[in-house]
Design an enzyme around this catalytic site. Structure first.
Site, mmCIF file in Angstrom:
data_model
loop_
_atom_site.group_PDB
_atom_site.id
_atom_site.type_symbol
_atom_site.label_atom_id
_atom_site.label_comp_id
_atom_site.label_asym_id
_atom_site.label_seq_id
_atom_site.Cartn_x
_atom_site.Cartn_y
_atom_site.Cartn_z
ATOM 1 N N ARG A 148 0.770 -1.221 -0.065
ATOM 2 C CA ARG A 148 -0.063 -0.136 0.024
ATOM 3 C C ARG A 148 0.723 1.441 0.002
ATOM 4 O O ARG A 148 0.575 2.215 -0.818
ATOM 5 C CB ARG A 148 -0.822 -0.095 1.355
ATOM 6 C CG ARG A 148 -2.084 -1.034 0.973
ATOM 7 C CD ARG A 148 -2.866 -0.813 2.314
ATOM 8 N NE ARG A 148 -2.233 -1.476 3.568
ATOM 9 C CZ ARG A 148 -2.448 -2.611 4.119
ATOM 10 N NH1 ARG A 148 -3.496 -3.234 3.460
ATOM 11 N NH2 ARG A 148 -1.697 -3.184 5.277
ATOM 12 N N ASP A 168 9.508 -7.180 -4.664
ATOM 13 C CA ASP A 168 8.278 -7.705 -3.575
ATOM 14 C C ASP A 168 7.843 -8.923 -4.180
ATOM 15 O O ASP A 168 7.120 -8.937 -5.185
ATOM 16 C CB ASP A 168 7.245 -6.738 -3.554
ATOM 17 C CG ASP A 168 6.179 -6.875 -2.595
ATOM 18 O OD1 ASP A 168 6.039 -8.332 -2.124
ATOM 19 O OD2 ASP A 168 5.766 -5.973 -1.785
ATOM 20 N N CYS A 227 11.327 3.926 6.117
ATOM 21 C CA CYS A 227 10.045 4.423 6.984
ATOM 22 C C CYS A 227 9.123 3.380 7.218
ATOM 23 O O CYS A 227 8.020 3.281 7.473
ATOM 24 C CB CYS A 227 9.382 5.557 6.262
ATOM 25 S SG CYS A 227 10.108 7.256 6.111
ATOM 26 N N GLU A 258 14.082 1.293 19.833
ATOM 27 C CA GLU A 258 13.336 3.038 19.631
ATOM 28 C C GLU A 258 12.971 3.156 21.216
ATOM 29 O O GLU A 258 12.496 2.404 21.815
ATOM 30 C CB GLU A 258 12.098 2.899 18.795
ATOM 31 C CG GLU A 258 12.527 2.684 17.177
ATOM 32 C CD GLU A 258 11.423 2.827 16.398
ATOM 33 O OE1 GLU A 258 10.179 3.108 16.745
ATOM 34 O OE2 GLU A 258 11.808 2.423 15.391
ATOM 35 N N HIS A 276 10.302 8.273 14.528
ATOM 36 C CA HIS A 276 9.056 7.326 13.873
ATOM 37 C C HIS A 276 7.703 8.281 14.174
ATOM 38 O O HIS A 276 6.713 7.668 14.582
ATOM 39 C CB HIS A 276 8.941 6.121 15.138
ATOM 40 C CG HIS A 276 8.094 4.994 14.442
ATOM 41 N ND1 HIS A 276 8.533 3.743 14.854
ATOM 42 C CD2 HIS A 276 7.130 4.850 13.707
ATOM 43 C CE1 HIS A 276 7.677 2.923 14.475
ATOM 44 N NE2 HIS A 276 6.813 3.591 13.541
HETATM 45 N N1 LIG Z 1 6.953 4.779 9.901
HETATM 46 C C1 LIG Z 1 5.788 4.737 10.374
HETATM 47 O O1 LIG Z 1 5.297 5.291 11.085
HETATM 48 C C2 LIG Z 1 4.896 3.262 9.906
HETATM 49 C C3 LIG Z 1 3.585 3.622 9.555
HETATM 50 C C4 LIG Z 1 2.723 2.695 9.065
HETATM 51 C C5 LIG Z 1 3.336 1.393 8.419
HETATM 52 N N2 LIG Z 1 4.765 1.439 8.393
HETATM 53 C C6 LIG Z 1 5.511 0.399 7.855
HETATM 54 O O2 LIG Z 1 5.681 0.324 6.628
HETATM 55 C C7 LIG Z 1 5.541 -0.920 5.950
HETATM 56 C C8 LIG Z 1 4.715 -1.049 4.800
HETATM 57 O O3 LIG Z 1 3.314 -1.001 5.181
HETATM 58 P P1 LIG Z 1 2.139 -1.136 4.313
HETATM 59 O O4 LIG Z 1 1.063 -0.570 4.964
HETATM 60 O O5 LIG Z 1 2.602 -0.578 2.656
HETATM 61 O O6 LIG Z 1 1.973 -2.737 4.328
HETATM 62 P P2 LIG Z 1 1.664 -3.610 2.989
HETATM 63 O O7 LIG Z 1 1.239 -5.061 3.740
HETATM 64 O O8 LIG Z 1 0.717 -3.232 2.174
HETATM 65 O O9 LIG Z 1 3.134 -3.665 2.186
HETATM 66 C C9 LIG Z 1 4.040 -4.587 2.832
HETATM 67 C C10 LIG Z 1 4.553 -5.095 1.530
HETATM 68 O O10 LIG Z 1 5.833 -5.972 1.738
HETATM 69 C C11 LIG Z 1 6.044 -6.984 0.811
HETATM 70 N N3 LIG Z 1 6.886 -8.089 1.554
HETATM 71 C C12 LIG Z 1 6.625 -8.914 2.525
HETATM 72 N N4 LIG Z 1 7.848 -9.824 2.615
HETATM 73 C C13 LIG Z 1 8.725 -9.236 1.810
HETATM 74 C C14 LIG Z 1 9.850 -9.510 1.288
HETATM 75 N N5 LIG Z 1 10.675 -10.808 1.894
HETATM 76 N N6 LIG Z 1 10.600 -8.711 0.317
HETATM 77 C C15 LIG Z 1 10.099 -7.598 -0.439
HETATM 78 N N7 LIG Z 1 8.657 -7.204 0.113
HETATM 79 C C16 LIG Z 1 8.386 -8.124 1.161
HETATM 80 C C17 LIG Z 1 4.433 -7.489 1.007
HETATM 81 O O11 LIG Z 1 4.432 -8.501 -0.125
HETATM 82 C C18 LIG Z 1 3.818 -6.436 0.914
HETATM 83 O O12 LIG Z 1 3.473 -5.851 -0.580
HETATM 84 C C19 LIG Z 1 5.573 -1.902 7.004
HETATM 85 O O13 LIG Z 1 6.765 -2.257 7.323
HETATM 86 C C20 LIG Z 1 4.681 -1.283 8.261
HETATM 87 O O14 LIG Z 1 4.917 -1.808 9.383
HETATM 88 C C21 LIG Z 1 5.439 2.372 9.250
#
Ligand SMILES: NC(=O)c1ccc[n+]([C@@H]2O[C@H](COP(=O)([O-])OP(=O)(O)OC[C@H]3O[C@@H](n4cnc5c(N)ncnc54)[C@H](O)[C@@H]3O)[C@@H](O)[C@H]2O)c1
Length: 315
Positions: A148, A168, A227, A258, A276
């Site tokens: 996403r 991915d 991020c 953290e 964060h």
């Molecule tokens: N910094 C922040 O405050 C914050 C806030 C929200 C989310 N996040 C983090 O952002 C990241 C993405 O979130 P999202 O909502 O897009 O999640 P999402 O589930 O939509 O996307 C994550 C993607 O990671 C991929 N993935 C899984 N294993 C993998 C691998 N071995 N190699 C490559 N890709 C792989 C999945 O296929 C998926 O498409 C997550 O780690 C989430 O925890 C951080």
């Protein structure tokens, strides 16, 4: 039906719970008080402050649903909740745009050195020559993980005229077509990118994925942005690469520990760090609260919530 909201959530979420006839108590209770009070409630809504431990869940004799107004459920003992058939619902899409915009902000900042230029001005300098940056136009942006948030970063990078490649293994090219991102292997992403942005989940597979060997494959002029979650980048390897000139810079919103107390990365001149805060916007918090309230109400009314983390309890 009684719900305890034990962390501050948006007014919209509180209004929605009340409007649907739920008896809502908002109180930021201490861990000791939570243990004493929890038997009164059928629902519990938290953000990240409240730790919903095994003891809390076991004490919650009437608990049916736990709402996490956000994404990560690391503060909830999931195995215990599932064993007790308590639903855990969340709002996985609430912060997508906020995080995407923030990752983009980090990328622009890396390219132009804005935060460093501001810090220099505040010291009374006028260091025009020091801050010669790069355009994003025509550069290659690589994604490690492109769900996403990655997709939304891609939509923005497309408008900036960047080329994009993504690794991915769990998505299809078709999903990325509207953002003009080309799905490829990890080596290609590492070798071809001028900027790499990490948006993968933290799993056993991705932990330490960006290690010394991976960084070695990257361009010496490349920048990396994380991020997503601390732990995906090997911080020791990152510091060594920055020190030795094998990487141009890193922008980090997340860390292995953290807060990253004493981490040499935070004070490193080639690092831009933030505490964060990628998801910390009014809009994301509003959507997280309202979505979680909606999900809790659905479950309480016997409907199937879309965002149930422990789907197995529905079987
Ligand atoms: N910094 C922040 O405050 C914050 C806030 C929200 C989310 N996040 C983090 O952002 C990241 C993405 O979130 P999202 O909502 O897009 O999640 P999402 O589930 O939509 O996307 C994550 C993607 O990671 C991929 N993935 C899984 N294993 C993998 C691998 N071995 N190699 C490559 N890709 C792989 C999945 O296929 C998926 O498409 C997550 O780690 C989430 O925890 C951080």
């Amino acid at each position: 039906m009684k719900v305890l909201v034990s962390d501050s959530v948006s007014q919209g979420a509180m209004d929605l719970l009340k409007k649907s006839g739920i008896d809502v108590t908002y109180e930021e209770v201490s861990p000791e008080d939570l243990l004493k009070r929890i038997p009164e409630f059928e629902g519990l809504m938290v953000r990240s402050r409240t730790k919903v431990t095994k003891q809390v869940i076991e004490a919650g004799k009437n608990l049916k649903v736990i709402g996490r107004a956000g994404i990560g459920v690391d503060n909830i003992d999931m195995p215990t909740a599932t064993a007790k058939r308590i639903a855990v619902v969340n709002a996985p899409r609430a912060s997508t745009i906020s995080v995407a915009e923030f990752a983009f902000l980090h990328m622009l900042n890396m390219a132009r050195g804005l935060s460093a230029a501001d810090a220099s001005m505040k010291k009374g300098e006028w260091a025009k020559k020091k801050f010669k940056g790069n355009e994003l136009y025509g550069k290659t942006l690589g994604f490690i993980g492109c769900g996403r948030i990655g997709y939304e970063v891609g939509m923005r990078a497309k408008a900036f005229g960047m080329k994009m490649v993504a690794y991915d293994p769990y998505i299809t090219q078709q999903v990325l077509d509207p953002a003009s991102i080309k799905l490829t292997d990890l080596d290609t992403v590492l070798k071809e990118s001028d900027f790499i942005t990490i948006h993968a989940l933290l799993t056993n597979e991705t932990r330490g994925m960006v290690n010394a060997a991976a960084i070695k494959k990257m361009k010496k002029t490349a920048f990396i942005i994380n991020c997503a979650r601390g732990g995906i980048i090997d911080e020791k390897a990152l510091k060594e690469a920055l020190d030795s000139g094998n990487l141009a810079g890193a922008s980090l919103d997340v860390f292995e520990n953290e807060p990253p107390t004493g981490s040499p990365l935070v004070t490193h001149p080639k690092v831009c760090a933030s505490p964060h805060i990628a998801a910390s916007t009014k809009e994301a918090q509003e959507v997280a609260g309202v979505t979680t309230a909606e999900q809790m109400i659905k479950f309480i009314k016997g409907d199937k919530p879309e965002f149930i983390v422990n789907k197995e309890i529905l079987k």
